[in-house]
Motif scaffolding. Structure first.
Motif, PDB file in Angstrom:
ATOM      1  N   GLU A   1     -10.137   1.542   9.333  1.00 44.72           N
ATOM      2  CA  GLU A   1     -10.863   2.801   9.453  1.00 44.72           C
ATOM      3  C   GLU A   1     -11.056   3.230  10.907  1.00 44.72           C
ATOM      4  N   LYS A   2     -10.638   2.391  11.864  1.00 46.60           N
ATOM      5  CA  LYS A   2     -10.596   2.805  13.262  1.00 46.60           C
ATOM      6  C   LYS A   2      -9.333   3.604  13.570  1.00 46.60           C
ATOM      7  N   VAL A   3      -8.350   3.565  12.674  1.00 43.07           N
ATOM      8  CA  VAL A   3      -7.076   4.240  12.903  1.00 43.07           C
ATOM      9  C   VAL A   3      -7.108   5.614  12.243  1.00 43.07           C
ATOM     10  N   PRO A   4      -6.909   6.680  12.991  1.00 42.75           N
ATOM     11  CA  PRO A   4      -6.924   8.023  12.393  1.00 42.75           C
ATOM     12  C   PRO A   4      -5.866   8.159  11.303  1.00 42.75           C
ATOM     13  N   GLY A   5      -6.234   8.841  10.224  1.00 39.70           N
ATOM     14  CA  GLY A   5      -5.276   9.098   9.157  1.00 39.70           C
ATOM     15  C   GLY A   5      -5.283   8.084   8.038  1.00 39.70           C
ATOM     16  N   PHE A   6      -6.255   7.140   8.053  1.00 42.05           N
ATOM     17  CA  PHE A   6      -6.328   6.114   7.010  1.00 42.05           C
ATOM     18  C   PHE A   6      -7.769   5.981   6.522  1.00 42.05           C
ATOM     19  N   VAL A   7      -7.925   5.734   5.233  1.00 46.52           N
ATOM     20  CA  VAL A   7      -9.250   5.503   4.664  1.00 46.52           C
ATOM     21  C   VAL A   7      -9.159   4.378   3.640  1.00 46.52           C
ATOM     22  N   VAL A   8     -10.071   3.428   3.699  1.00 46.18           N
ATOM     23  CA  VAL A   8     -10.102   2.315   2.750  1.00 46.18           C
ATOM     24  C   VAL A   8     -10.797   2.786   1.475  1.00 46.18           C
ATOM     25  N   VAL A   9     -10.139   2.579   0.331  1.00 40.05           N
ATOM     26  CA  VAL A   9     -10.719   3.002  -0.945  1.00 40.05           C
ATOM     27  C   VAL A   9     -11.217   1.823  -1.774  1.00 40.05           C
ATOM     28  N   GLY A  10     -10.922   0.593  -1.333  1.00 37.14           N
ATOM     29  CA  GLY A  10     -11.407  -0.551  -2.094  1.00 37.14           C
ATOM     30  C   GLY A  10     -11.035  -1.871  -1.457  1.00 37.14           C
ATOM     31  N   GLU A  11     -11.794  -2.904  -1.839  1.00 34.05           N
ATOM     32  CA  GLU A  11     -11.499  -4.280  -1.448  1.00 34.05           C
ATOM     33  C   GLU A  11     -11.421  -5.125  -2.713  1.00 34.05           C
ATOM     34  N   ALA A  12     -10.338  -5.871  -2.858  1.00 31.40           N
ATOM     35  CA  ALA A  12     -10.173  -6.778  -3.994  1.00 31.40           C
ATOM     36  C   ALA A  12     -10.098  -8.203  -3.459  1.00 31.40           C
ATOM     37  N   HIS A  13     -10.674  -9.147  -4.215  1.00 33.71           N
ATOM     38  CA  HIS A  13     -10.734 -10.529  -3.746  1.00 33.71           C
ATOM     39  C   HIS A  13     -10.024 -11.510  -4.677  1.00 33.71           C
ATOM     40  N   THR A  14      -9.423 -10.989  -5.737  1.00 30.81           N
ATOM     41  CA  THR A  14      -8.630 -11.805  -6.653  1.00 30.81           C
ATOM     42  C   THR A  14      -7.389 -11.013  -7.059  1.00 30.81           C
ATOM     43  N   ALA A  15      -6.429 -11.715  -7.634  1.00 32.63           N
ATOM     44  CA  ALA A  15      -5.223 -11.038  -8.124  1.00 32.63           C
ATOM     45  C   ALA A  15      -5.571 -10.059  -9.242  1.00 32.63           C
ATOM     46  N   THR A  16      -6.464 -10.470 -10.131  1.00 30.90           N
ATOM     47  CA  THR A  16      -6.869  -9.606 -11.241  1.00 30.90           C
ATOM     48  C   THR A  16      -7.506  -8.322 -10.734  1.00 30.90           C
ATOM     49  N   GLU A  17      -8.419  -8.455  -9.770  1.00 31.43           N
ATOM     50  CA  GLU A  17      -9.053  -7.273  -9.179  1.00 31.43           C
ATOM     51  C   GLU A  17      -8.029  -6.380  -8.495  1.00 31.43           C
ATOM     52  N   ALA A  18      -7.083  -6.989  -7.800  1.00 32.99           N
ATOM     53  CA  ALA A  18      -6.078  -6.211  -7.081  1.00 32.99           C
ATOM     54  C   ALA A  18      -5.263  -5.348  -8.042  1.00 32.99           C
ATOM     55  N   LEU A  19      -4.818  -5.927  -9.145  1.00 36.09           N
ATOM     56  CA  LEU A  19      -4.027  -5.179 -10.114  1.00 36.09           C
ATOM     57  C   LEU A  19      -4.848  -4.067 -10.766  1.00 36.09           C
ATOM     58  N   GLU A  20      -6.104  -4.385 -11.105  1.00 37.32           N
ATOM     59  CA  GLU A  20      -6.958  -3.389 -11.748  1.00 37.32           C
ATOM     60  C   GLU A  20      -7.277  -2.236 -10.806  1.00 37.32           C
ATOM     61  N   MET A  21      -7.617  -2.559  -9.565  1.00 35.41           N
ATOM     62  CA  MET A  21      -7.982  -1.520  -8.615  1.00 35.41           C
ATOM     63  C   MET A  21      -6.785  -0.684  -8.201  1.00 35.41           C
ATOM     64  N   ALA A  22      -5.628  -1.309  -8.077  1.00 37.26           N
ATOM     65  CA  ALA A  22      -4.420  -0.550  -7.733  1.00 37.26           C
ATOM     66  C   ALA A  22      -4.068   0.438  -8.840  1.00 37.26           C
ATOM     67  N   GLU A  23      -4.212   0.012 -10.098  1.00 33.66           N
ATOM     68  CA  GLU A  23      -3.916   0.898 -11.223  1.00 33.66           C
ATOM     69  C   GLU A  23      -4.905   2.057 -11.288  1.00 33.66           C
ATOM     70  N   ARG A  24      -6.139   1.793 -10.934  1.00 36.54           N
ATOM     71  CA  ARG A  24      -7.187   2.823 -11.026  1.00 36.54           C
ATOM     72  C   ARG A  24      -7.207   3.748  -9.816  1.00 36.54           C
ATOM     73  N   LEU A  25      -6.969   3.199  -8.619  1.00 41.53           N
ATOM     74  CA  LEU A  25      -7.133   3.970  -7.391  1.00 41.53           C
ATOM     75  C   LEU A  25      -5.831   4.559  -6.842  1.00 41.53           C
ATOM     76  N   HIS A  26      -4.693   4.013  -7.259  1.00 44.72           N
ATOM     77  CA  HIS A  26      -3.382   4.472  -6.774  1.00 44.72           C
ATOM     78  C   HIS A  26      -3.340   4.579  -5.245  1.00 44.72           C
ATOM     79  N   PRO A  27      -3.580   3.475  -4.533  1.00 44.95           N
ATOM     80  CA  PRO A  27      -3.575   3.531  -3.068  1.00 44.95           C
ATOM     81  C   PRO A  27      -2.180   3.805  -2.522  1.00 44.95           C
ATOM     82  N   ASP A  28      -2.139   4.433  -1.352  1.00 45.78           N
ATOM     83  CA  ASP A  28      -0.855   4.649  -0.675  1.00 45.78           C
ATOM     84  C   ASP A  28      -0.352   3.358  -0.040  1.00 45.78           C
TER      85      ASP A  28
END
Length: 231
Positions: A26-53
């Motif tokens: 978030e110090k770099v212009p043009g980027f915004v963090v939409v989530g933090e995942a701490h497990t593989a399960t969370e990563a897959l669920e959050m990626a499907e829901r948030l569609h990060p770039d």
């Protein structure tokens, strides 16, 4: 017209490390963090829901392998860009990351400048794709791939000699001491406040003249240690 920021999902089993990387992004212009995942399960669920770039993907997760998560993400209909962020340096992990189509592989720990230059490269490539000509040539394609290989920003002592005197003192005070020095130690050596030392160290890190390593104790926040970055 300003382009929409690229959204970023951070995947790391260590909450403290994820928080540090969150701050870096978030110090770099043009980027915004939409989530933090701490497990593989969370990563897959959050990626499907948030569609990060973009996804910053750790390999060692408590319930799975980050490279397996990467494979699933890159096989999806809305595949993100993936950076691997890991302490793993074995050839199998690196080879698998390349085969999957990972854009960058950063070895932990790393400083802000290392991540910022790669994020900047992705941002530049995105702008290039947005203006892609209908009659694109090999030169256009080569330029696009070159954008994803940012030039190194390492500086040597001769570069620093051209900077402000106090900045030179901060740089030279670090010397070749291992495992680096804290901002408080550098402040004491130079004779300035810790806040001033921290400000100068941030400038040197952004220039690529010093590298930042996070050292963890048993409890509390990680300690920031600064070392010279040599060519």
């Amino acid at each position: 017209m300003t382009a929409d920021p690229l959204t970023v999902l951070i995947v790391d089993d260590d909450f403290r490390v994820a928080s540090v990387h969150h701050g870096f992004v978030e110090k770099v212009p043009g980027f915004v963090v939409v989530g933090e995942a701490h497990t593989a399960t969370e990563a897959l669920e959050m990626a499907e829901r948030l569609h990060p770039d973009l996804v910053l993907m750790d390999i060692y997760l408590p319930d799975g392998d980050g490279l397996d998560v990467t494979r699933a993400l890159l096989d999806s209909a809305r595949a993100p860009i993936v950076f691997v962020i890991s302490a793993a340096t074995d050839v199998e992990a690196v080879r698998t990351a390349i085969q999957l189509g990972v854009v960058h592989y950063l070895v932990k720990p790393f400083g802000f400048a290392a991540l910022a230059e790669r994020l900047g490269a992705v941002r530049a490539a995105r702008a290039q794709i947005a203006d892609w000509p209908s009659d694109a040539s090999q030169q256009h394609i080569d330029h696009l791939f070159d954008l994803l290989r940012p030039a190194r920003s390492d500086h040597d002592a001769a570069d620093v000699e051209h900077l402000a005197p106090t900045l030179q003192l901060v740089y030279k005070s670090i010397g070749n001491q291992k495992p680096g020095l804290s901002a408080s130690e550098i402040a004491a050596l130079v004779g300035i406040s810790r806040a001033t030392a921290q400000r100068y160290l941030a400038q040197l890190e952004n220039l690529g003249a010093v590298s930042l390593e996070l050292r963890y104790g048993q409890t509390g926040r990680p300690e920031h240690r600064y070392s010279l970055r040599h060519r």
